[in-house]
Design a protein around this motif. Structure first.
Motif, PDB file in Angstrom:
ATOM      1  N   GLU A 211       5.280 -43.171 -36.711  1.00 40.56           N
ATOM      2  CA  GLU A 211       4.457 -42.273 -37.532  1.00 40.56           C
ATOM      3  C   GLU A 211       3.081 -42.844 -37.868  1.00 40.56           C
ATOM      4  OE1 GLU A 211       6.238 -40.767 -41.113  1.00 40.56           O
ATOM      5  OE2 GLU A 211       8.115 -40.265 -40.133  1.00 40.56           O
ATOM      6  N   HIS A 212       2.846 -44.124 -37.538  1.00 44.30           N
ATOM      7  CA  HIS A 212       1.542 -44.698 -37.908  1.00 44.30           C
ATOM      8  C   HIS A 212       0.434 -43.921 -37.196  1.00 44.30           C
ATOM      9  CE1 HIS A 212      -1.741 -47.607 -38.426  1.00 44.30           C
ATOM     10  NE2 HIS A 212      -1.066 -47.926 -39.530  1.00 44.30           N
ATOM     11  N   PRO A 213      -0.639 -43.585 -37.920  1.00 39.01           N
ATOM     12  CA  PRO A 213      -1.687 -42.742 -37.300  1.00 39.01           C
ATOM     13  C   PRO A 213      -2.219 -43.312 -35.985  1.00 39.01           C
ATOM     14  CG  PRO A 213      -2.106 -43.026 -39.664  1.00 39.01           C
ATOM     15  CD  PRO A 213      -0.909 -43.874 -39.347  1.00 39.01           C
ATOM     16  N   SER A 214      -2.251 -44.643 -35.843  1.00 38.08           N
ATOM     17  CA  SER A 214      -2.797 -45.231 -34.612  1.00 38.08           C
ATOM     18  C   SER A 214      -1.897 -44.983 -33.401  1.00 38.08           C
ATOM     19  CB  SER A 214      -2.995 -46.743 -34.785  1.00 38.08           C
ATOM     20  OG  SER A 214      -1.729 -47.358 -34.937  1.00 38.08           O
ATOM     21  N   ASN A 215      -0.633 -44.595 -33.651  1.00 34.34           N
ATOM     22  CA  ASN A 215       0.316 -44.381 -32.539  1.00 34.34           C
ATOM     23  C   ASN A 215       0.224 -42.996 -31.923  1.00 34.34           C
ATOM     24  OD1 ASN A 215       2.565 -45.158 -30.851  1.00 34.34           O
ATOM     25  ND2 ASN A 215       3.803 -43.758 -32.068  1.00 34.34           N
ATOM     26  N   LYS A 216      -0.409 -42.073 -32.630  1.00 36.48           N
ATOM     27  CA  LYS A 216      -0.578 -40.692 -32.118  1.00 36.48           C
ATOM     28  C   LYS A 216       0.750 -40.101 -31.615  1.00 36.48           C
ATOM     29  CE  LYS A 216      -5.237 -41.188 -32.090  1.00 36.48           C
ATOM     30  NZ  LYS A 216      -5.743 -41.249 -33.442  1.00 36.48           N
ATOM     31  N   SER A 217       1.813 -40.362 -32.358  1.00 43.83           N
ATOM     32  CA  SER A 217       3.146 -39.833 -32.017  1.00 43.83           C
ATOM     33  C   SER A 217       3.587 -40.188 -30.597  1.00 43.83           C
ATOM     34  CB  SER A 217       3.206 -38.306 -32.205  1.00 43.83           C
ATOM     35  OG  SER A 217       2.895 -37.973 -33.520  1.00 43.83           O
ATOM     36  N   THR A 218       3.179 -41.358 -30.124  1.00 46.84           N
ATOM     37  CA  THR A 218       3.548 -41.784 -28.765  1.00 46.84           C
ATOM     38  C   THR A 218       4.939 -42.414 -28.780  1.00 46.84           C
ATOM     39  OG1 THR A 218       1.215 -42.236 -28.386  1.00 46.84           O
ATOM     40  CG2 THR A 218       2.777 -43.182 -26.799  1.00 46.84           C
ATOM     41  N   LYS A 219       5.731 -42.084 -27.766  1.00 48.93           N
ATOM     42  CA  LYS A 219       7.098 -42.635 -27.697  1.00 48.93           C
ATOM     43  C   LYS A 219       7.073 -44.124 -27.367  1.00 48.93           C
ATOM     44  CE  LYS A 219       9.496 -38.412 -26.686  1.00 48.93           C
ATOM     45  NZ  LYS A 219      10.537 -37.766 -25.904  1.00 48.93           N
ATOM     46  N   PRO A 220       8.155 -44.843 -27.661  1.00 46.77           N
ATOM     47  CA  PRO A 220       8.187 -46.273 -27.362  1.00 46.77           C
ATOM     48  C   PRO A 220       7.982 -46.533 -25.871  1.00 46.77           C
ATOM     49  CG  PRO A 220      10.129 -45.598 -28.626  1.00 46.77           C
ATOM     50  CD  PRO A 220       9.403 -44.346 -28.269  1.00 46.77           C
ATOM     51  N   SER A 221       7.393 -47.689 -25.571  1.00 46.23           N
ATOM     52  CA  SER A 221       7.166 -48.052 -24.171  1.00 46.23           C
ATOM     53  C   SER A 221       8.372 -48.775 -23.593  1.00 46.23           C
ATOM     54  CB  SER A 221       5.939 -48.960 -24.074  1.00 46.23           C
ATOM     55  OG  SER A 221       6.118 -50.081 -24.929  1.00 46.23           O
ATOM     56  N   ASN A 222       9.192 -49.376 -24.465  1.00 46.63           N
ATOM     57  CA  ASN A 222      10.297 -50.203 -23.956  1.00 46.63           C
ATOM     58  C   ASN A 222      11.382 -50.346 -25.017  1.00 46.63           C
ATOM     59  OD1 ASN A 222      11.579 -51.860 -22.091  1.00 46.63           O
ATOM     60  ND2 ASN A 222      10.777 -53.698 -23.057  1.00 46.63           N
ATOM     61  N   ILE A 223      12.642 -50.359 -24.551  1.00 45.34           N
ATOM     62  CA  ILE A 223      13.784 -50.548 -25.457  1.00 45.34           C
ATOM     63  C   ILE A 223      14.713 -51.575 -24.828  1.00 45.34           C
ATOM     64  CG2 ILE A 223      15.863 -49.399 -26.378  1.00 45.34           C
ATOM     65  CD1 ILE A 223      13.966 -46.793 -26.236  1.00 45.34           C
ATOM     66  N   THR A 224      15.201 -52.516 -25.632  1.00 46.83           N
ATOM     67  CA  THR A 224      16.234 -53.439 -25.145  1.00 46.83           C
ATOM     68  C   THR A 224      17.394 -53.391 -26.127  1.00 46.83           C
ATOM     69  OG1 THR A 224      15.497 -55.373 -26.394  1.00 46.83           O
ATOM     70  CG2 THR A 224      14.472 -55.029 -24.240  1.00 46.83           C
ATOM     71  N   ALA A 225      18.564 -53.817 -25.694  1.00 50.09           N
ATOM     72  CA  ALA A 225      19.711 -53.788 -26.616  1.00 50.09           C
ATOM     73  C   ALA A 225      20.858 -54.627 -26.094  1.00 50.09           C
ATOM     74  CB  ALA A 225      20.200 -52.355 -26.800  1.00 50.09           C
TER      75      ALA A 225
END
Ligand SMILES: NC(=O)c1ccc[n+]([C@@H]2O[C@H](COP(=O)([O-])OP(=O)(O)OC[C@H]3O[C@@H](n4cnc5c(N)ncnc54)[C@H](OP(=O)(O)O)[C@@H]3O)[C@@H](O)[C@H]2O)c1
Length: 372
Positions: A211-225
Motif C-alpha cells: 500500500e505504500h504510495p511509492s509501490n503504485k499497487s505493484t505486485k511482489p516481484s519474488n516470493i520464497t517459502a
C-alpha cells in the motif's frame, strides 16, 4: 439541524464457533463508545448445522433477543428477507461455498480470513459478487483498527523515508496433540499455520509495502517459502516466507523492499510482533499482531542511521475487542452502494491468496525429513 438516524445493517451469522462468538459480541457493542454515529449493527438471524446450537448461541451472545431467528441450515439465513449481510465464520474450506450461496441469494458478504483456500476460488467469488451487485469483503479486521489508520498516516507522511524491511510473525500454541479431526490438523478443513495464521504477518507487509504510495499497487516481484510439516497429517506447522517488492518501470513503482514473515502453530506469540524498518527510523508494533493496542516509533538522528534520537509510543483503547471496526466499514460500504472496500479491496485479498498459492506450490510434495 437534527442529526439523521444511523444506517442499520441487519446481519445473518453463519456458524456458531469461536470466531462467530467474538464477532457477534463486538457487533452488539454500542458504536457510540467508539465515536461511530452513522451506522449501527443488528443481528437478525443465526444459522448453524443444528438449530439447537443456533438457539443456544442467540441465548448466550445475542442477549437472548427473541426477535433473532435461529435456523438449522445456512440456506435459511441466506433466504431470510430480514438479513442484508452475511458473516461467514466456518472453517476455511467452506468459505467458498458458503460465500457463493450467500452471494447468489443477493446478500452482501463479510467472510473470515483466509477468504478462500486459493486465488482461483477467490476470483470466481469476486466475479459472482460483481455479477449479483453485492458487497464482498474478507474479514481482515486488522486493516480497519484505529491503530492501523494512525500508523499508516505516520508511515506515509515522508518523515521516516522509504520502507526497507518488514519483519512480522504470528504464532499461536494450538497444542499439536490436537485430534487429527481438529480444523487446524485436518487438511480437508484447510489445516496448518499458513492459511490460519499467515494472513496476519502478510497484512502488515501489505499495509507497509504493497500500500505504500511509492509501490503504485505493484505486485511482489519474488516470493520464497519453506515449511515444517507435521507427520501426523502433513499440515504445515511452521512456515517462513519472504515477499519482495522490486522497482518496476512498467508500473512506476520505485519501492525496493522486502518482508520477512513467519507463522507457527506450536509456539506462543511474542512481542514485538511487527517491526517496520525505514530509512530514517523504525516502527515497532506490540503483539498481538492481529489486533495490537500500541506501537512505538523511533526516529533516527539526522544523518546517523540506527541512532535513535527520539522515541514516541502511541496507545489505543476502546470498548470491545476490535472486530467491530470491519463491520462499520461493511455497513458504510453497503449504505453507499459500494461493491468493495477502499481499505481492504478485492486486490489485497487476491494478493494474499496469490502469495499463499506460491508458498504452497514451493513446498508441494516436499515432505519434512526426519532424523532420529
Ligand atoms: N478474524 C479472526 O481473528 C479469527 C480468529 C479465529 C478464527 N478465524 C477464522 O474463522 C474460521 C473459523 O474458525 P473458528 O476458530 O471459529 O473455528 P471453530 O470454532 O471450529 O468454528 C467453526 C464453525 O464452523 C461450522 N462448521 C461448518 N462445517 C464444519 C465442519 N465440517 N467442521 C467444523 N465446523 C464446521 C461450525 O458451526 P455450526 O456447527 O454452528 O454450523 C463450527 O462451530 C476460520 O476460517 C478461521 O481462520 C478468524
Amino acid at each position: 439541524m437534527a442529526p439523521s438516524s444511523p444506517f442499520v445493517l441487519r446481519w445473518g451469522i453463519i456458524s456458531t464457533g469461536w470466531i462467530a462468538e467474538r464477532v457477534v459480541s463486538d457487533l452488539l457493542v454500542d458504536p457510540k463508545t467508539r465515536d461511530v454515529h452513522d451506522v449501527v449493527h443488528k443481528v437478525t438471524a443465526v444459522g448453524s448445522r443444528s438449530v439447537e446450537k443456533a438457539q443456544k448461541f442467540i441465548t448466550e451472545y445475542v442477549e437472548g433477543d427473541k426477535s433473532v431467528k435461529a435456523y438449522g441450515t445456512y440456506e435459511e439465513v441466506y433466504a431470510d428477507k430480514n438479513v442484508d449481510a452475511i458473516y461467514i465464520g466456518t472453517p476455511h474450506t467452506y468459505h467458498y461455498v458458503n460465500a457463493l450461496d450467500a452471494i447468489r441469494a443477493k446478500k452482501h458478504v463479510l467472510c473470515e480470513k483466509p477468504v478462500t483456500v486459493n486465488s482461483a476460488e477467490l476470483r470466481s467469488l469476486i466475479a459472482e459478487a460483481k455479477k449479483q451487485g453485492v458487497f464482498f469483503m474478507e474479514a481482515l479486521w486488522t486493516r480497519f483498527q484505529p491503530l492501523t489508520l494512525e500508523l499508516k498516516k505516520l508511515a506515509e507522511d515522508g518523515t521516516l523515508g522509504a520502507p526497507v524491511v518488514v519483519h512480522a510473525d504470528f504464532s499461536n500454541d494450538f497444542g499439536i496433540r490436537l485430534p487429527k479431526t481438529h480444523r487446524m490438523m485436518d487438511p480437508a478443513l484447510g489445516g496448518g499455520a499458513i492459511l490460519d495464521l499467515g494472513p496476519y504477518p502478510l497484512v502488515w507487509a501489505t499495509i507497509a509495502l504493497y500500500e505504500h504510495p511509492s509501490n503504485k499497487s505493484t505486485k511482489p516481484s519474488n516470493i520464497t517459502a519453506t515449511m515444517y510439516k507435521l507427520p501426523a497429517t502433513g499440515v504445515d506447522c511452521n512456515t517462513s516466507y519472504t515477499v519482495t517488492f522490486a522497482p518496476n518501470p512498467a508500473t512506476g513503482s520505485t519501492l525496493a523492499a522486502q518482508a520477512v514473515l513467519s507463522c507457527s502453530m506450536n509456539v506462543a506469540s511474542h512481542s514485538p510482533g511487527v517491526t517496520i524498518r525505514y530509512e530514517k527510523g523504525t516502527i515497532i508494533i506490540a503483539a498481538p499482531v492481529p489486533c495490537p493496542r500500541s506501537f512505538t516509533v523511533q526516529y533516527f538522528a539526522p544523518g546517523k542511521p540506527g541512532v535513535v534520537a527520539r522515541e514516541e509510543t502511541r496507545k489505543f483503547d476502546y470498548v470491545g475487542s476490535g472486530w467491530h471496526f470491519q463491520a462499520d466499514e461493511v455497513a458504510r460500504c453497503v449504505r453507499d452502494g459500494k461493491l468493495e472496500s477502499a481499505l481492504w479491496g478485492h486486490d489485497k485479498s487476491i494478493l494474499e491468496m496469490e502469495v499463499f498459492d506460491e508458498v504452497s506450490m514451493l513446498n508441494y510434495n516436499k515432505r519434512t525429513l526426519f532424523f532420529y
